[in-house]
Each structure stands twice: as structure tokens, then as C-alpha cells.
Motif scaffolding. Structure first.
Motif, PDB file in Angstrom:
ATOM      1  N   PRO A 216      94.001 -41.776 -65.779  1.00  0.00           N
ATOM      2  CA  PRO A 216      94.270 -40.443 -65.134  1.00  0.00           C
ATOM      3  C   PRO A 216      93.603 -39.959 -64.650  1.00  0.00           C
ATOM      4  O   PRO A 216      92.459 -39.411 -64.937  1.00  0.00           O
ATOM      5  CB  PRO A 216      95.127 -39.860 -65.919  1.00  0.00           C
ATOM      6  N   LEU A 217      93.296 -39.354 -63.217  1.00  0.00           N
ATOM      7  CA  LEU A 217      92.680 -38.487 -62.402  1.00  0.00           C
ATOM      8  C   LEU A 217      93.341 -37.509 -61.695  1.00  0.00           C
ATOM      9  O   LEU A 217      94.357 -36.882 -61.377  1.00  0.00           O
ATOM     10  CB  LEU A 217      92.358 -39.297 -61.413  1.00  0.00           C
ATOM     11  N   PHE A 218      92.574 -36.161 -62.711  1.00  0.00           N
ATOM     12  CA  PHE A 218      92.868 -35.104 -62.556  1.00  0.00           C
ATOM     13  C   PHE A 218      92.612 -34.367 -61.658  1.00  0.00           C
ATOM     14  O   PHE A 218      91.618 -34.549 -60.625  1.00  0.00           O
ATOM     15  CB  PHE A 218      92.596 -34.346 -64.385  1.00  0.00           C
TER      16      PHE A 218
ATOM     17  N   TYR B 228      87.217 -42.355 -49.993  1.00  0.00           N
ATOM     18  CA  TYR B 228      88.632 -43.792 -49.460  1.00  0.00           C
ATOM     19  C   TYR B 228      89.129 -44.151 -51.204  1.00  0.00           C
ATOM     20  O   TYR B 228      90.228 -44.024 -51.289  1.00  0.00           O
ATOM     21  CB  TYR B 228      88.546 -45.053 -48.681  1.00  0.00           C
ATOM     22  N   GLY B 229      88.338 -44.731 -52.029  1.00  0.00           N
ATOM     23  CA  GLY B 229      88.987 -44.828 -53.048  1.00  0.00           C
ATOM     24  C   GLY B 229      89.987 -43.160 -54.393  1.00  0.00           C
ATOM     25  O   GLY B 229      91.205 -43.661 -55.025  1.00  0.00           O
ATOM     26  N   VAL B 230      89.420 -42.735 -53.812  1.00  0.00           N
ATOM     27  CA  VAL B 230      89.703 -41.337 -54.165  1.00  0.00           C
ATOM     28  C   VAL B 230      91.055 -40.712 -54.022  1.00  0.00           C
ATOM     29  O   VAL B 230      91.671 -40.483 -54.140  1.00  0.00           O
ATOM     30  CB  VAL B 230      88.957 -40.348 -54.670  1.00  0.00           C
ATOM     31  N   LEU B 231      91.013 -40.789 -51.768  1.00  0.00           N
ATOM     32  CA  LEU B 231      92.462 -40.504 -51.596  1.00  0.00           C
ATOM     33  C   LEU B 231      93.227 -41.078 -51.894  1.00  0.00           C
ATOM     34  O   LEU B 231      94.374 -41.062 -51.915  1.00  0.00           O
ATOM     35  CB  LEU B 231      92.000 -40.301 -49.938  1.00  0.00           C
ATOM     36  N   ARG B 232      92.823 -42.385 -52.331  1.00  0.00           N
ATOM     37  CA  ARG B 232      94.177 -43.621 -51.966  1.00  0.00           C
ATOM     38  C   ARG B 232      94.462 -43.955 -53.527  1.00  0.00           C
ATOM     39  O   ARG B 232      96.008 -44.517 -53.602  1.00  0.00           O
ATOM     40  CB  ARG B 232      93.444 -44.427 -51.270  1.00  0.00           C
ATOM     41  N   ASP B 233      93.876 -43.528 -54.547  1.00  0.00           N
ATOM     42  CA  ASP B 233      94.421 -43.794 -55.775  1.00  0.00           C
ATOM     43  C   ASP B 233      95.446 -45.079 -56.166  1.00  0.00           C
ATOM     44  O   ASP B 233      96.222 -45.083 -56.314  1.00  0.00           O
ATOM     45  CB  ASP B 233      94.909 -41.966 -56.265  1.00  0.00           C
ATOM     46  N   PHE B 234      94.805 -46.136 -55.738  1.00  0.00           N
ATOM     47  CA  PHE B 234      95.126 -48.198 -55.973  1.00  0.00           C
ATOM     48  C   PHE B 234      95.854 -47.742 -57.339  1.00  0.00           C
ATOM     49  O   PHE B 234      94.987 -47.018 -58.137  1.00  0.00           O
ATOM     50  CB  PHE B 234      94.102 -48.479 -55.684  1.00  0.00           C
ATOM     51  N   GLN B 235      97.071 -48.260 -57.643  1.00  0.00           N
ATOM     52  CA  GLN B 235      97.856 -48.514 -58.065  1.00  0.00           C
ATOM     53  C   GLN B 235      97.915 -49.311 -58.705  1.00  0.00           C
ATOM     54  O   GLN B 235      98.053 -49.906 -59.874  1.00  0.00           O
ATOM     55  CB  GLN B 235      99.371 -47.826 -58.722  1.00  0.00           C
ATOM     56  N   ARG B 236      97.887 -50.444 -57.726  1.00  0.00           N
ATOM     57  CA  ARG B 236      97.758 -52.238 -57.913  1.00  0.00           C
ATOM     58  C   ARG B 236      97.005 -52.711 -57.200  1.00  0.00           C
ATOM     59  O   ARG B 236      96.464 -51.764 -56.474  1.00  0.00           O
ATOM     60  CB  ARG B 236      99.221 -52.947 -58.244  1.00  0.00           C
ATOM     61  N   SER B 237      96.477 -54.181 -57.493  1.00  0.00           N
ATOM     62  CA  SER B 237      95.865 -54.363 -56.246  1.00  0.00           C
ATOM     63  C   SER B 237      96.126 -54.406 -54.943  1.00  0.00           C
ATOM     64  O   SER B 237      97.457 -55.495 -54.937  1.00  0.00           O
ATOM     65  CB  SER B 237      95.626 -56.085 -56.512  1.00  0.00           C
ATOM     66  N   SER B 238      95.375 -54.184 -53.492  1.00  0.00           N
ATOM     67  CA  SER B 238      96.206 -54.707 -52.143  1.00  0.00           C
ATOM     68  C   SER B 238      94.841 -55.320 -51.495  1.00  0.00           C
ATOM     69  O   SER B 238      93.634 -55.128 -51.949  1.00  0.00           O
ATOM     70  CB  SER B 238      96.966 -53.331 -52.075  1.00  0.00           C
TER      71      SER B 238
END
Length: 157
Positions: free
Chosen positions: A8-10, A65-75
Motif C-alpha cells: 500500500p502506498l499512502f 512516473y512510477g509513483v504517478l502510475r502506481d502499477f498494479q500488474r506488469s505492462s
């Protein structure tokens, strides 16, 4: 082996990362602009600092970009962000080592320009690699970042 559950990212953590990335980007851009504006500042130590700033800028943009996108699965963009982050951090490490070597040669060895071992910065340059600016600290991390994503190592699900 099942995948790990997402961490989880608060909002406070996300905000802290975004602010630190923005500050890092501003600092790197200011250094790039000062190098472009004043040619008399283009000395060897400042050139090494410029390359370190470019690596840090790439790292900050990747994290942003990684924090803005918050990847849920590999893409594809998750893999690209991971590769860019790996490349930028490895490159930053090697540029820091190049600066440390330069300072060692300049201060301890007494070489005013530190040029005695500067050939070592070029030793790992890859022929026909267009991103190698002045040092092996761009192509080598590029290779390190790409190897885990080669076709043999990528698991498609």
C-alpha cells in the motif's frame, strides 16, 4: 510461486516522493541550463557533474512516473520504467565513482587535471552505442538494465 501482494502506498508517502523528484528535477535542469548558458563553466569537474545530473534527472523522472502510475500488474510501461530506473541508478553510481576517482587524482596524487587515469572512464565504452557521451557510465548501465528484460528472461503471463 504466487506473486507478492501489492504494497500500500499512502498519500503522504506519494507526496514526499513526488516533491523530492520535483526538487531533484529542478536542480538537474538548473545545472544543465547553467552549463548551456555559460561556456566558461565547462571544465572537466563540472562536465562530470553534468553527466551525474543527467543520470539523476532520469532517475527522478522514472520514480515520478512510477509513483504517478502506481502499477498494479506488469505492462510495457512498467517494464520500461523499471529498466529506466535501473539504468539511471546504475549510471549515477558509475558517474559518482568517476567523480571520486577524479577527486582522488586531483587531491591525493596532485595531478592538477586528474588526467592520469581519465582513460579509464573510456575503457568500457561500447562501439556504435550512440548514448555514450564521454564515459562508460552510460553504455554499461544500459547493458545492465536491458539484460533482465531480454526475451529469454521475460515471463509472459
Amino acid at each position: 510461486m504466487s506473486p507478492l501482494p501489492p504494497t500500500p502506498l499512502f498519500a503522504a508517502e506519494r507526496g514526499a516522493v513526488l516533491v523530492s523528484c520535483a526538487v531533484s528535477c529542478v536542480g538537474s535542469v538548473l545545472l544543465l541550463c547553467s552549463q548551456a548558458r555559460w561556456p566558461e563553466l565547462r571544465t572537466r569537474p563540472r562536465q562530470l557533474l553534468l553527466y551525474l545530473s543527467v543520470s539523476d534527472l532520469l532517475s527522478a523522472l522514472s520514480y515520478f512516473y512510477g509513483v504517478l502510475r502506481d502499477f498494479q500488474r506488469s505492462s510495457w510501461d512498467c517494464v520500461l520504467q523499471g529498466a529506466l530506473s535501473t539504468f539511471a541508478n546504475t549510471s549515477s553510481f558509475f558517474w559518482t565513482m568517476a567523480i571520486a576517482l577524479y577527486l582522488y587524482l586531483s587531491i591525493v596524487r596532485g595531478s592538477p587535471t586528474g588526467s592520469g587515469l581519465l582513460w579509464g572512464f573510456h575503457a568500457v565504452r561500447v562501439p556504435n552505442f550512440h548514448l555514450s557521451l564521454d564515459c562508460g557510465s552510460f553504455p554499461l548501465p544500459g547493458q545492465v538494465a536491458v539484460i533482465p528484460y531480454s526475451q529469454e528472461n521475460v515471463v509472459h503471463k
